[in-house]
Design an enzyme around this catalytic site. Structure first.
Site, PDB file in Angstrom:
ATOM      1  N   LYS A 112       0.820  -1.214   0.000  1.00 52.32           N
ATOM      2  CA  LYS A 112       0.000   0.000   0.000  1.00 52.32           C
ATOM      3  C   LYS A 112       0.850   1.259   0.000  1.00 52.32           C
ATOM      4  O   LYS A 112       0.527   2.233  -0.660  1.00 52.32           O
ATOM      5  CB  LYS A 112      -0.916   0.031   1.238  1.00 52.32           C
ATOM      6  CG  LYS A 112      -2.144  -0.836   1.099  1.00 52.32           C
ATOM      7  CD  LYS A 112      -3.181  -0.459   2.140  1.00 52.32           C
ATOM      8  CE  LYS A 112      -4.354  -1.424   2.124  1.00 52.32           C
ATOM      9  NZ  LYS A 112      -5.305  -1.140   3.213  1.00 52.32           N
ATOM     10  N   LYS A 195      -4.783 -11.027  -6.219  1.00 50.14           N
ATOM     11  CA  LYS A 195      -6.077 -11.178  -5.556  1.00 50.14           C
ATOM     12  C   LYS A 195      -7.041 -10.097  -6.034  1.00 50.14           C
ATOM     13  O   LYS A 195      -6.622  -8.997  -6.421  1.00 50.14           O
ATOM     14  CB  LYS A 195      -5.906 -11.095  -4.034  1.00 50.14           C
ATOM     15  CG  LYS A 195      -5.541  -9.720  -3.533  1.00 50.14           C
ATOM     16  CD  LYS A 195      -5.712  -9.576  -2.021  1.00 50.14           C
ATOM     17  CE  LYS A 195      -5.310  -8.145  -1.631  1.00 50.14           C
ATOM     18  NZ  LYS A 195      -5.435  -7.829  -0.221  1.00 50.14           N
ATOM     19  N   LYS A 198     -10.204  -4.292  -3.535  1.00 50.92           N
ATOM     20  CA  LYS A 198     -10.899  -3.015  -3.601  1.00 50.92           C
ATOM     21  C   LYS A 198      -9.976  -1.920  -4.115  1.00 50.92           C
ATOM     22  O   LYS A 198     -10.378  -1.055  -4.867  1.00 50.92           O
ATOM     23  CB  LYS A 198     -11.357  -2.589  -2.193  1.00 50.92           C
ATOM     24  CG  LYS A 198     -12.506  -3.401  -1.657  1.00 50.92           C
ATOM     25  CD  LYS A 198     -13.005  -2.841  -0.323  1.00 50.92           C
ATOM     26  CE  LYS A 198     -12.458  -3.648   0.840  1.00 50.92           C
ATOM     27  NZ  LYS A 198     -13.388  -3.832   1.960  1.00 50.92           N
TER      28      LYS A 198
HETATM   29  P1  TYM Z   1     -10.634  -5.947   4.036  1.00 54.22           P
HETATM   30  O1  TYM Z   1     -11.688  -4.927   4.292  1.00 54.22           O
HETATM   31  O2  TYM Z   1      -9.580  -5.654   3.037  1.00 54.22           O
HETATM   32  O3  TYM Z   1     -11.318  -7.307   3.594  1.00 54.22           O
HETATM   33  C1  TYM Z   1     -12.367  -7.910   4.323  1.00 54.22           C
HETATM   34  C2  TYM Z   1     -12.205  -9.415   4.298  1.00 54.22           C
HETATM   35  O4  TYM Z   1     -12.227  -9.896   2.955  1.00 54.22           O
HETATM   36  C3  TYM Z   1     -11.111 -10.750   2.733  1.00 54.22           C
HETATM   37  N1  TYM Z   1     -10.695 -10.634   1.327  1.00 54.22           N
HETATM   38  C4  TYM Z   1     -10.540 -11.675   0.493  1.00 54.22           C
HETATM   39  N2  TYM Z   1     -10.716 -12.996   0.662  1.00 54.22           N
HETATM   40  C5  TYM Z   1     -10.502 -13.796  -0.419  1.00 54.22           C
HETATM   41  N3  TYM Z   1     -10.130 -13.337  -1.633  1.00 54.22           N
HETATM   42  C6  TYM Z   1      -9.951 -12.017  -1.850  1.00 54.22           C
HETATM   43  N4  TYM Z   1      -9.593 -11.561  -3.055  1.00 54.22           N
HETATM   44  C7  TYM Z   1     -10.151 -11.116  -0.751  1.00 54.22           C
HETATM   45  N5  TYM Z   1     -10.069  -9.770  -0.625  1.00 54.22           N
HETATM   46  C8  TYM Z   1     -10.401  -9.497   0.658  1.00 54.22           C
HETATM   47  C9  TYM Z   1     -10.035 -10.238   3.673  1.00 54.22           C
HETATM   48  O5  TYM Z   1      -9.068 -11.230   3.933  1.00 54.22           O
HETATM   49  C10 TYM Z   1     -10.860  -9.872   4.882  1.00 54.22           C
HETATM   50  O6  TYM Z   1     -11.067 -11.009   5.697  1.00 54.22           O
HETATM   51  N6  TYM Z   1      -7.398  -5.548   7.798  1.00 54.22           N
HETATM   52  C11 TYM Z   1      -8.736  -6.028   7.462  1.00 54.22           C
HETATM   53  C12 TYM Z   1      -9.833  -5.421   8.311  1.00 54.22           C
HETATM   54  C13 TYM Z   1      -9.656  -5.593   9.760  1.00 54.22           C
HETATM   55  C14 TYM Z   1      -9.762  -6.817  10.501  1.00 54.22           C
HETATM   56  C15 TYM Z   1      -9.525  -6.479  11.844  1.00 54.22           C
HETATM   57  C16 TYM Z   1     -10.033  -8.121  10.141  1.00 54.22           C
HETATM   58  C17 TYM Z   1      -9.361  -4.616  10.650  1.00 54.22           C
HETATM   59  N7  TYM Z   1      -9.280  -5.149  11.917  1.00 54.22           N
HETATM   60  C18 TYM Z   1      -9.562  -7.452  12.856  1.00 54.22           C
HETATM   61  C19 TYM Z   1     -10.044  -9.104  11.146  1.00 54.22           C
HETATM   62  C20 TYM Z   1      -9.821  -8.758  12.485  1.00 54.22           C
HETATM   63  C21 TYM Z   1      -9.003  -5.648   6.017  1.00 54.22           C
HETATM   64  O7  TYM Z   1      -8.466  -4.697   5.504  1.00 54.22           O
HETATM   65  O8  TYM Z   1      -9.971  -6.392   5.412  1.00 54.22           O
END
Ligand code: TYM
Length: 332
Positions: A112, A195, A198
């Site tokens: 990022k 992957k 977003k």
């Molecule tokens: P975020 O918002 O990027 O994504 C949310 C969830 O979607 C999963 N994900 C995917 N899984 C499979 N294939 C993909 N292409 C794909 N893209 C996204 C992510 O693995 C995630 O589970 N850092 C986290 C948010 C967060 C969080 C936390 C999660 C903040 N605090 C505490 C768990 C526990 C994030 O940016 O997810």
């Protein structure tokens, strides 16, 4: 009941299929068997430049999507991170425990930050995984259902939990990542080695749940596939087709083997056309429900207020214990 916790960022107008298949679908299943806590990670959303109006809207749309996808606020605790101040408070404690070196090794930070101009990379973006550790440890969950891309952050969380326990006495239970093999990583339709993301995918590479299903069908039709014609799952040599098969299988419950047999003698075009319909069948009711939830934002806010209250009961207990162990004077 064992506890689970997870979060999602409100950084786009819609969740995409990776978010759903990699994470949210497991959240819905786990609310039946676990004491579940799920939140919208708005504190994380301001680590990069953002528009306040958009953030407010996207936070509500995120909640609406979770409800439309099957989360039940009577079974799971559903809340917004910024409404539970303990996240920021434990986040600071974790920042004082985490090393500069280990934070520098986080691959998501490296990816990022590489995309921003140097003076725009915030300290918040650097500390992001450390705040994530605090998010998790506050609730002492057994499992954290996420996609593969979060595995490294979960390892950091476990390390920080151990470190705190060793230095100050046991306050945390190191949680385990809950990552389902078949859907741990959904790939970009235009670039099936990366992957679906977003922030990184081109519009053609990502299927958004709230998109018009006709648009999604078109994206699927123009998905990058591979040379050859046979519909077979082969991650190494046919990543494009394999990705389509994974999505198809996950959305219909049909095994990959069964799909391969069904498409014997047919080509990629048939697979893509059918998958377009599968996706349309899945998103159509979700889109309708999101619309109706968004017609009543006051009701959404009420659900969130209730969730934040329940979350705080757990979070404030953990934080009080942590503060005591750190040697802070007891307040109130
Ligand atoms: P975020 O918002 O990027 O994504 C949310 C969830 O979607 C999963 N994900 C995917 N899984 C499979 N294939 C993909 N292409 C794909 N893209 C996204 C992510 O693995 C995630 O589970 N850092 C986290 C948010 C967060 C969080 C936390 C999660 C903040 N605090 C505490 C768990 C526990 C994030 O940016 O997810």
């Amino acid at each position: 009941k064992p506890r689970v916790l997870s979060g999602i960022q409100p950084t786009a107008d819609s969740f995409h299929l990776g978010n759903y298949l990699g994470a949210v679908r497991q959240w819905v299943a786990l609310q039946e068997t676990h004491d579940a806590f799920y939140f919208i990670a708005d504190l994380h959303a301001i680590t990069v430049e953002h528009d306040p109006k958009l953030l407010r809207k996207r936070t509500r749309v995120s909640v609406a999507q979770l409800l439309a996808l099957g989360l039940d606020p009577d079974r799971a605790t559903l809340f917004v991170q910024s409404q539970v101040p303990e996240h920021a408070e434990l986040g600071w404690v974790m920042q004082c425990l985490a090393g500069f070196g280990e934070a520098s090794r986080m691959t998501q930070f490296k990816d990022k930050s590489a995309k921003q101009s140097v003076d725009r990379v915030t300290v918040g973006l650097f500390a992001y995984p450390v705040l994530q550790a605090a998010d998790i440890l506050l609730y002492r969950p057994r499992y954290v259902p996420v996609g593969e891309d979060q595995r490294q952050h979960l390892e950091l969380t476990r390390d920080l939990a151990h470190r705190f326990n060793t230095r100050f006495g046991k306050a945390f239970q190191p949680p385990e990542a809950y990552i389902l093999k078949g859907t741990a990583k959904i790939y970009d339709l235009q670039e099936p080695s990366a992957k679906m993301s977003k922030s990184a995918s081109s519009p053609g590479g990502i299927i958004e749940l709230l998109d018009d299903p006709k648009v999604s069908a078109k994206k699927i039709r123009s998905a990058v596939t591979d040379t050859g014609r046979e519909v077979v799952f082969d991650q190494e040599n046919k990543p494009g087709v394999s990705n389509l098969l994974s999505i198809y299988s996950a959305l219909t419950g049909r095994e990959i083997d069964e799909l391969q047999t069904a498409y014997e003698g047919k080509g990629y075009g048939d697979l893509k056309k059918d998958l377009g319909e599968v996706v349309a069948d899945f998103v159509t009711p979700v889109r309708d429900q999101v619309k109706s939830y968004m017609d009543d934002p006051a009701e959404l806010d009420k659900v969130l207020a209730r969730g934040a209250e329940r979350a705080r009961e757990v979070a404030s207990g953990t934080l009080a214990r942590v503060y005591d162990k750190l040697g802070f004077l007891a307040g109130r």
